[in-house]
Design a protein around this motif. Structure first.
Motif, PDB file in Angstrom:
ATOM      1  N   MET A 251       0.839  -1.194   0.000  1.00 53.80           N
ATOM      2  CA  MET A 251       0.000   0.000   0.000  1.00 53.80           C
ATOM      3  C   MET A 251       0.879   1.251   0.000  1.00 53.80           C
ATOM      4  SD  MET A 251      -2.956   1.106   2.705  1.00 53.80           S
ATOM      5  CE  MET A 251      -3.952  -0.322   2.286  1.00 53.80           C
TER       6      MET A 251
ATOM      7  N   LYS B 282     -11.208   3.602   7.117  1.00 51.97           N
ATOM      8  CA  LYS B 282     -11.160   2.824   8.348  1.00 51.97           C
ATOM      9  C   LYS B 282     -11.322   3.782   9.528  1.00 51.97           C
ATOM     10  CE  LYS B 282      -8.087  -0.403   6.016  1.00 51.97           C
ATOM     11  NZ  LYS B 282      -6.768  -1.088   5.995  1.00 51.97           N
TER      12      LYS B 282
ATOM     13  N   ASN C 265     -11.760   1.712   1.635  1.00 49.95           N
ATOM     14  CA  ASN C 265     -10.453   2.245   2.046  1.00 49.95           C
ATOM     15  C   ASN C 265     -10.551   3.110   3.297  1.00 49.95           C
ATOM     16  OD1 ASN C 265      -8.960   1.172  -0.199  1.00 49.95           O
ATOM     17  ND2 ASN C 265      -9.892   2.751  -1.482  1.00 49.95           N
TER      18      ASN C 265
ATOM     19  N   SER D 231      -2.550   3.536  -4.142  1.00 53.72           N
ATOM     20  CA  SER D 231      -3.330   2.671  -3.256  1.00 53.72           C
ATOM     21  C   SER D 231      -3.261   3.304  -1.871  1.00 53.72           C
ATOM     22  CB  SER D 231      -2.765   1.255  -3.239  1.00 53.72           C
ATOM     23  OG  SER D 231      -1.415   1.248  -2.808  1.00 53.72           O
ATOM     24  N   TYR D 232      -4.382   3.331  -1.178  1.00 45.78           N
ATOM     25  CA  TYR D 232      -4.419   4.145   0.044  1.00 45.78           C
ATOM     26  C   TYR D 232      -5.426   3.608   1.048  1.00 45.78           C
ATOM     27  CZ  TYR D 232      -8.922   6.074  -1.512  1.00 45.78           C
ATOM     28  OH  TYR D 232     -10.233   6.220  -1.879  1.00 45.78           O
ATOM     29  N   GLU D 233      -5.309   4.126   2.249  1.00 50.85           N
ATOM     30  CA  GLU D 233      -6.306   3.951   3.295  1.00 50.85           C
ATOM     31  C   GLU D 233      -6.434   5.268   4.036  1.00 50.85           C
ATOM     32  OE1 GLU D 233      -5.046   0.990   6.101  1.00 50.85           O
ATOM     33  OE2 GLU D 233      -3.190   2.061   6.639  1.00 50.85           O
TER      34      GLU D 233
ATOM     35  N   SER E 207      -0.999   5.777   3.836  1.00 49.84           N
ATOM     36  CA  SER E 207      -2.003   5.786   4.906  1.00 49.84           C
ATOM     37  C   SER E 207      -2.197   7.230   5.337  1.00 49.84           C
ATOM     38  CB  SER E 207      -1.539   4.954   6.106  1.00 49.84           C
ATOM     39  OG  SER E 207      -1.419   3.592   5.782  1.00 49.84           O
TER      40      SER E 207
ATOM     41  N   ASN F  41     -13.133  -1.691   9.654  1.00 49.22           N
ATOM     42  CA  ASN F  41     -12.259  -2.207   8.597  1.00 49.22           C
ATOM     43  C   ASN F  41     -10.833  -2.469   9.055  1.00 49.22           C
ATOM     44  OD1 ASN F  41     -14.414  -2.085   6.823  1.00 49.22           O
ATOM     45  ND2 ASN F  41     -13.804  -0.113   5.931  1.00 49.22           N
TER      46      ASN F  41
ATOM     47  N   ASN G 178     -16.870   3.405   0.954  1.00 49.43           N
ATOM     48  CA  ASN G 178     -15.490   3.295   0.497  1.00 49.43           C
ATOM     49  C   ASN G 178     -14.728   2.357   1.429  1.00 49.43           C
ATOM     50  OD1 ASN G 178     -12.849   3.593  -0.333  1.00 49.43           O
ATOM     51  ND2 ASN G 178     -12.791   5.823  -0.158  1.00 49.43           N
TER      52      ASN G 178
END
Length: 315
Positions: free
Chosen positions: A1, A62, A60, A33-35, A4, A314, A58
């Motif tokens: 990933m 959390k 992604n 790519s992310y969170e 963040s 998540n 979404n």
């Protein structure tokens, strides 16, 4: 990933959806790519319900919700524990930090090799008297004390190599000094980037003038911990030796004077030097005891949980 994004918040329900959409658009435009980790620090205004709704839309997104308000440092600590991205971005939830800065902050970590990059809000929209002037004084003192040459220690918008956030302990109200904590942990490549500061769109600031008083007290604490946190006897023992030596010197002088130079003079207890000697030797002994106790505590301390999590999403 890749990234963040850790966002501590308290009662920011009005801004969360707009902030989420802005961040998501930046991530998708740059093919990251992310969170997004929202850390709800005991909000009472429906912020958690908004985070839950965003998470349903979404994957992604959390979330971590504290049982009550434990403070920004604890929120960041919880987010850092859960962050999985190679680069960790922190920002405030009030829309005063601009998500469009994320790609360049990311590149400064990945391509230029910085351990940490701190934002610098060179042009601010805050009140000059209540925030700007105290902030400049605070940052000047932090630079002089820590040796970290940053203009804006307290800017919420920062980027980190993942290794940094996994190896620093953010507690109390030390979020202001994360660059100093990183330096003390051995991460010395610390950079700075001028970032756009935006006027608050919703709600009111959660911080008053007392944060600067607390900030200076924390600055003294972190200076002490960085220099003597692992060897308190070096400080207290040295002070104890100095004080005891002063007291013993006065006592020796009084003894020689009474026995050999002026045996018929005043009694020792009638001379002010006697009380100086007595007080300084007692203080010196107390410093020694404080140093020993500090060493004992340091070797027997146990880490305790500094916050209680009520819900997670998540994770």
């Amino acid at each position: 990933m890749n990234i963040s994004v850790v966002i501590p918040l308290l009662n920011e329900s009005d801004s969360l959806t707009e902030l989420h959409d802005w961040i998501a658009n930046v991530m998708q435009s740059n093919h990251f790519s992310y969170e997004i980790l929202f850390i709800d620090d005991g909000s009472t205004d429906g912020s958690w319900e908004t985070i839950t709704s965003l998470s349903n839309k979404n994957p992604n997104v959390k979330g971590i919700r504290f049982l009550k308000n434990f403070g920004k440092s604890q929120a960041l600590h919880a987010g850092f524990e859960k962050a999985k991205g190679d680069v960790v971005i922190t920002m405030d939830a009030d829309l005063q930090d601009n998500p469009d800065e994320i790609p360049e902050l990311y590149n400064m970590i990945v391509k230029e090799g910085y351990d940490l990059v701190s934002g610098w809000k060179k042009k601010r929209f805050d009140s000059v008297i209540s925030k700007n002037l105290p902030s400049k004084l605070f940052n000047w003192a932090a630079r002089k004390t820590s040796g970290v040459k940053l203009h804006d220690f307290n800017c919420g918008l920062k980027s980190y190599n993942n290794k940094v956030v996994k190896n620093i302990d953010v507690n109390g109200e030390m979020h202001r000094y994360i660059p100093v904590l990183a330096k003390n942990a051995g991460f010395t490549k610390i950079g700075e980037k001028v970032v756009q500061h935006q006027a608050r769109k919703y709600g009111e600031t959660k911080f008053g003038m007392e944060r600067f008083i607390n900030g200076f007290l924390d600055l003294i604490t972190i200076w002490f911990l960085s220099r003597f946190g692992k060897r308190p006897m070096h400080l207290f023992g040295a002070l104890g030796v100095i004080m005891f030596a002063i007291g013993f010197g006065f006592a020796l002088y009084l003894g020689i004077d009474k026995l050999f130079l002026n045996p018929t003079g005043r009694l020792i207890t009638q001379r002010p030097q006697f009380y100086i000697s007595l007080a300084t030797m007692i203080i010196g002994t107390q410093f020694f005891v404080a140093g020993f106790l500090g060493e004992i505590i340091l070797r027997s301390k146990q880490d305790k949980k500094r916050y209680l999590v009520k819900d997670e999403l998540n994770l």
